[in-house]
Motif scaffolding. Structure first.
Motif, PDB file in Angstrom:
ATOM      1  N   ASP A   1      33.283  85.235 105.710  1.00 32.06           N
ATOM      2  CA  ASP A   1      33.735  86.272 106.637  1.00 32.06           C
ATOM      3  C   ASP A   1      35.207  86.128 107.000  1.00 32.06           C
ATOM      4  OD1 ASP A   1      31.258  87.553 106.852  1.00 32.06           O
ATOM      5  OD2 ASP A   1      30.586  86.200 108.421  1.00 32.06           O
ATOM      6  N   GLN A   2      35.675  84.890 107.123  1.00 30.51           N
ATOM      7  CA  GLN A   2      37.041  84.664 107.589  1.00 30.51           C
ATOM      8  C   GLN A   2      38.085  85.022 106.537  1.00 30.51           C
ATOM      9  OE1 GLN A   2      34.770  82.504 106.517  1.00 30.51           O
ATOM     10  NE2 GLN A   2      35.490  80.384 106.629  1.00 30.51           N
ATOM     11  N   PHE A   3      37.669  85.194 105.292  1.00 30.04           N
ATOM     12  CA  PHE A   3      38.613  85.474 104.212  1.00 30.04           C
ATOM     13  C   PHE A   3      38.452  86.866 103.604  1.00 30.04           C
ATOM     14  CE2 PHE A   3      37.794  80.785 103.885  1.00 30.04           C
ATOM     15  CZ  PHE A   3      38.988  80.386 104.462  1.00 30.04           C
ATOM     16  N   ALA A   4      37.248  87.362 103.524  1.00 27.68           N
ATOM     17  CA  ALA A   4      36.996  88.661 102.871  1.00 27.68           C
ATOM     18  C   ALA A   4      36.078  89.514 103.746  1.00 27.68           C
ATOM     19  CB  ALA A   4      36.371  88.441 101.491  1.00 27.68           C
ATOM     20  N   PRO A   5      36.523  89.874 104.957  1.00 28.97           N
ATOM     21  CA  PRO A   5      35.641  90.578 105.904  1.00 28.97           C
ATOM     22  C   PRO A   5      35.158  91.937 105.434  1.00 28.97           C
ATOM     23  CG  PRO A   5      37.923  90.562 106.684  1.00 28.97           C
ATOM     24  CD  PRO A   5      37.860  89.621 105.522  1.00 28.97           C
ATOM     25  N   ARG A   6      35.984  92.661 104.671  1.00 31.02           N
ATOM     26  CA  ARG A   6      35.534  93.982 104.192  1.00 31.02           C
ATOM     27  C   ARG A   6      34.387  93.821 103.195  1.00 31.02           C
ATOM     28  NH1 ARG A   6      41.235  94.888 104.384  1.00 31.02           N
ATOM     29  NH2 ARG A   6      41.480  94.375 102.170  1.00 31.02           N
ATOM     30  N   HIS A   7      34.490  92.805 102.348  1.00 31.34           N
ATOM     31  CA  HIS A   7      33.452  92.596 101.338  1.00 31.34           C
ATOM     32  C   HIS A   7      32.179  92.023 101.929  1.00 31.34           C
ATOM     33  CE1 HIS A   7      36.785  93.387  98.649  1.00 31.34           C
ATOM     34  NE2 HIS A   7      35.915  93.505  97.665  1.00 31.34           N
ATOM     35  N   THR A   8      32.300  91.127 102.889  1.00 29.29           N
ATOM     36  CA  THR A   8      31.075  90.592 103.505  1.00 29.29           C
ATOM     37  C   THR A   8      30.382  91.669 104.350  1.00 29.29           C
ATOM     38  OG1 THR A   8      32.346  89.665 105.381  1.00 29.29           O
ATOM     39  CG2 THR A   8      31.895  88.212 103.503  1.00 29.29           C
ATOM     40  N   GLU A   9      31.173  92.553 104.955  1.00 35.45           N
ATOM     41  CA  GLU A   9      30.564  93.663 105.690  1.00 35.45           C
ATOM     42  C   GLU A   9      29.770  94.556 104.738  1.00 35.45           C
ATOM     43  OE1 GLU A   9      31.793  97.435 108.594  1.00 35.45           O
ATOM     44  OE2 GLU A   9      33.339  96.296 107.531  1.00 35.45           O
ATOM     45  N   ARG A  10      30.357  94.881 103.574  1.00 37.55           N
ATOM     46  CA  ARG A  10      29.655  95.709 102.594  1.00 37.55           C
ATOM     47  C   ARG A  10      28.393  95.005 102.094  1.00 37.55           C
ATOM     48  NH1 ARG A  10      30.773  99.573  98.858  1.00 37.55           N
ATOM     49  NH2 ARG A  10      31.607 100.615 100.708  1.00 37.55           N
ATOM     50  N   PHE A  11      28.495  93.713 101.806  1.00 33.53           N
ATOM     51  CA  PHE A  11      27.343  92.981 101.279  1.00 33.53           C
ATOM     52  C   PHE A  11      26.207  92.965 102.299  1.00 33.53           C
ATOM     53  CE2 PHE A  11      25.202  89.111  99.486  1.00 33.53           C
ATOM     54  CZ  PHE A  11      24.992  89.629  98.222  1.00 33.53           C
ATOM     55  N   ARG A  12      26.534  92.782 103.567  1.00 33.93           N
ATOM     56  CA  ARG A  12      25.502  92.844 104.611  1.00 33.93           C
ATOM     57  C   ARG A  12      24.846  94.218 104.643  1.00 33.93           C
ATOM     58  NH1 ARG A  12      29.125  89.335 107.433  1.00 33.93           N
ATOM     59  NH2 ARG A  12      28.069  87.430 108.175  1.00 33.93           N
ATOM     60  N   GLN A  13      25.653  95.264 104.531  1.00 31.96           N
ATOM     61  CA  GLN A  13      25.105  96.623 104.531  1.00 31.96           C
ATOM     62  C   GLN A  13      24.129  96.811 103.377  1.00 31.96           C
ATOM     63  OE1 GLN A  13      28.738  98.894 104.296  1.00 31.96           O
ATOM     64  NE2 GLN A  13      29.012  99.011 106.519  1.00 31.96           N
ATOM     65  N   LEU A  14      24.510  96.351 102.201  1.00 28.87           N
ATOM     66  CA  LEU A  14      23.656  96.480 101.026  1.00 28.87           C
ATOM     67  C   LEU A  14      22.369  95.684 101.188  1.00 28.87           C
ATOM     68  CD1 LEU A  14      26.491  96.156  98.376  1.00 28.87           C
ATOM     69  CD2 LEU A  14      25.059  98.187  98.697  1.00 28.87           C
ATOM     70  N   VAL A  15      22.499  94.473 101.690  1.00 28.15           N
ATOM     71  CA  VAL A  15      21.327  93.618 101.876  1.00 28.15           C
ATOM     72  C   VAL A  15      20.361  94.255 102.867  1.00 28.15           C
ATOM     73  CG1 VAL A  15      20.570  91.418 102.873  1.00 28.15           C
ATOM     74  CG2 VAL A  15      22.433  91.457 101.210  1.00 28.15           C
ATOM     75  N   ARG A  16      20.889  94.731 103.983  1.00 24.23           N
ATOM     76  CA  ARG A  16      20.022  95.308 105.016  1.00 24.23           C
ATOM     77  C   ARG A  16      19.435  96.654 104.594  1.00 24.23           C
ATOM     78  NH1 ARG A  16      23.300  93.049 110.296  1.00 24.23           N
ATOM     79  NH2 ARG A  16      21.727  91.467 110.813  1.00 24.23           N
ATOM     80  N   ALA A  17      20.085  97.321 103.647  1.00 25.77           N
ATOM     81  CA  ALA A  17      19.553  98.586 103.115  1.00 25.77           C
ATOM     82  C   ALA A  17      18.486  98.343 102.057  1.00 25.77           C
ATOM     83  CB  ALA A  17      20.686  99.423 102.529  1.00 25.77           C
ATOM     84  N   GLY A  18      18.280  97.087 101.679  1.00 23.81           N
ATOM     85  CA  GLY A  18      17.304  96.773 100.639  1.00 23.81           C
ATOM     86  C   GLY A  18      17.803  97.121  99.250  1.00 23.81           C
ATOM     87  N   PHE A  19      19.128  97.193  99.088  1.00 21.95           N
ATOM     88  CA  PHE A  19      19.688  97.643  97.819  1.00 21.95           C
ATOM     89  C   PHE A  19      19.296  96.732  96.656  1.00 21.95           C
ATOM     90  CE2 PHE A  19      23.001  97.663  94.561  1.00 21.95           C
ATOM     91  CZ  PHE A  19      23.067  99.010  94.260  1.00 21.95           C
ATOM     92  N   TYR A  20      19.307  95.428  96.863  1.00 23.53           N
ATOM     93  CA  TYR A  20      19.097  94.506  95.743  1.00 23.53           C
ATOM     94  C   TYR A  20      17.623  94.249  95.433  1.00 23.53           C
ATOM     95  CZ  TYR A  20      24.056  93.688  96.398  1.00 23.53           C
ATOM     96  OH  TYR A  20      25.407  93.863  96.518  1.00 23.53           O
ATOM     97  N   GLN A  21      16.749  94.703  96.298  1.00 25.62           N
ATOM     98  CA  GLN A  21      15.320  94.461  96.089  1.00 25.62           C
ATOM     99  C   GLN A  21      14.833  95.150  94.820  1.00 25.62           C
ATOM    100  OE1 GLN A  21      12.914  94.765  99.601  1.00 25.62           O
ATOM    101  NE2 GLN A  21      11.065  95.309  98.450  1.00 25.62           N
ATOM    102  N   GLY A  22      14.351  94.360  93.870  1.00 26.07           N
ATOM    103  CA  GLY A  22      13.833  94.896  92.630  1.00 26.07           C
ATOM    104  C   GLY A  22      14.876  95.086  91.545  1.00 26.07           C
ATOM    105  N   LEU A  23      16.161  94.853  91.880  1.00 25.88           N
ATOM    106  CA  LEU A  23      17.197  94.972  90.856  1.00 25.88           C
ATOM    107  C   LEU A  23      17.262  93.697  90.012  1.00 25.88           C
ATOM    108  CD1 LEU A  23      20.075  96.900  92.680  1.00 25.88           C
ATOM    109  CD2 LEU A  23      18.102  97.764  91.419  1.00 25.88           C
ATOM    110  N   THR A  24      18.165  93.672  89.047  1.00 28.39           N
ATOM    111  CA  THR A  24      18.137  92.599  88.050  1.00 28.39           C
ATOM    112  C   THR A  24      19.527  92.037  87.763  1.00 28.39           C
ATOM    113  OG1 THR A  24      18.415  94.193  86.237  1.00 28.39           O
ATOM    114  CG2 THR A  24      16.142  93.633  86.879  1.00 28.39           C
ATOM    115  N   PHE A  25      19.523  90.889  87.085  1.00 26.65           N
ATOM    116  CA  PHE A  25      20.738  90.349  86.482  1.00 26.65           C
ATOM    117  C   PHE A  25      20.842  90.976  85.092  1.00 26.65           C
ATOM    118  CE2 PHE A  25      19.691  87.187  89.675  1.00 26.65           C
ATOM    119  CZ  PHE A  25      20.930  86.841  90.199  1.00 26.65           C
ATOM    120  N   TYR A  26      21.733  91.945  84.962  1.00 22.42           N
ATOM    121  CA  TYR A  26      21.775  92.737  83.722  1.00 22.42           C
ATOM    122  C   TYR A  26      22.887  92.315  82.768  1.00 22.42           C
ATOM    123  CZ  TYR A  26      25.506  95.354  86.111  1.00 22.42           C
ATOM    124  OH  TYR A  26      26.658  95.699  86.770  1.00 22.42           O
ATOM    125  N   ARG A  27      23.794  91.478  83.231  1.00 21.22           N
ATOM    126  CA  ARG A  27      24.862  90.964  82.359  1.00 21.22           C
ATOM    127  C   ARG A  27      25.004  89.469  82.633  1.00 21.22           C
ATOM    128  NH1 ARG A  27      30.706  90.510  83.296  1.00 21.22           N
ATOM    129  NH2 ARG A  27      31.770  90.240  81.307  1.00 21.22           N
TER     130      ARG A  27
END
Length: 293
Positions: A59-85
């Motif tokens: 958070d102390q270094f990349a606050p915009r990116h950690t904010e986005r990642f929290r949003q995605l996590v709380r939206a359930g975005f990664y649930q069921g997705l895959t490692f595709y590369r």
């Protein structure tokens, strides 16, 4: 860590042999050890099909990116997705390929995040110098548990193994949802070219179980069924207390950590016959993490 051979310490990021018969040294070091609790609000639990991997957000270094990642996590975005590369000894990239639909969500409106490649050095930060000069920077060191480079008053997170960045295209501000996890040889050519926002602090060995892609396709796994799946991603603070891991990492400004860096630099154990030139690769020095006693 189970020692399966005399050289198995090589996989750990620092010299285990140097610790085998050093009870008296360990006792001395323990007096100077400082362990810091990792806040659950800064931890993301990535549940894979074969276990749990935990990210520590920067958070102390990349606050915009950690904010986005929290949003995605709380939206359930990664649930069921895959490692595709997935490229052996380089990267594990997860998320949603452009030509595929999300299994549960319809909202795909995630605008690009402005790049956080570097920032001005903050004199008040607790910084531990590791190497000066360094191949890819004027100097490297640890800042609050994260490996950083510094040059001309600027600082950035290094692309060491186990760091996590937001995948993007040629536009620096085009990262939206997919993340890339660095593995194997440190891809330092990515320094100040990717927005690093987290690092793996628990369950790193489980990443070895993620299915790799063919070299001829650049690691892309076309068959969805052949990919490793993310069961869920959850913020530690959103988990029931019984499901949380009480993790701590060693204070990178503490006497014990600084002494460990000096020991690795000097290669003082009798095992080493060639003592090197005194240089120390910061990516070789992972920060110790433990369950709180």
């Amino acid at each position: 860590m189970k020692l399966v051979s005399k050289l198995s310490w090589l996989t750990a990021g620092f010299c285990w042999i140097c610790q085998v018969n050093a009870a008296e040294v360990a006792a001395k070091v323990a007096v100077n050890e400082v362990w810091l609790d990792l806040p659950q609000s800064e931890l993301v639990y990535l549940q894979l099909e074969h276990g749990t991997v935990v990210f520590k957000l920067a958070d102390q270094f990349a606050p915009r990116h950690t904010e986005r990642f929290r949003q995605l996590v709380r939206a359930g975005f990664y649930q069921g997705l895959t490692f595709y590369r997935v490229i052996d000894q380089f990267v594990l990239q997860a998320g949603l390929p452009e030509d595929e639909k999300h299994p549960t969500l319809t909202n795909q409106n995630w605008p690009g995040v402005k790049a956080e490649f570097s920032w001005p050095v903050k004199a008040a930060d607790r910084y531990t110098l590791v190497q000066k000069p360094e191949m890819f920077a004027a100097e490297t060191g640890f800042n609050q548990g994260f490996a950083v480079g510094r040059d001309s008053g600027q600082e950035w997170l290094l692309s060491c193994p186990l760091t996590v960045n937001l995948a993007r295209d040629t536009n620096a501000d085009s990262g939206t949802t997919d993340f890339a996890l660095m593995r194997g040889q440190a891809p330092r050519h990515l320094d100040q070219n990717m927005s690093v926002f987290a690092k793996v602090v628990w369950g790193a060995e489980l990443l070895n179980g993620v299915n790799y892609g063919p070299a001829q396709t650049g690691g892309i796994i076309a068959d969805v069924k052949a990919r490793s799946k993310i069961v869920s991603a959850t913020l530690g603070s959103d988990l029931p207390e019984s499901a949380r891991l009480a993790l701590q990492w060693q204070d990178t400004s503490s006497p014990a950590f600084i002494d460990a860096l000096a020991q690795r630099r000097a290669r003082g154990n009798e095992f080493f016959k060639h003592k090197g030139n005194g240089a120390l690769d910061i990516c070789y020095s992972q920060v110790p993490v433990r369950l709180k006693p």
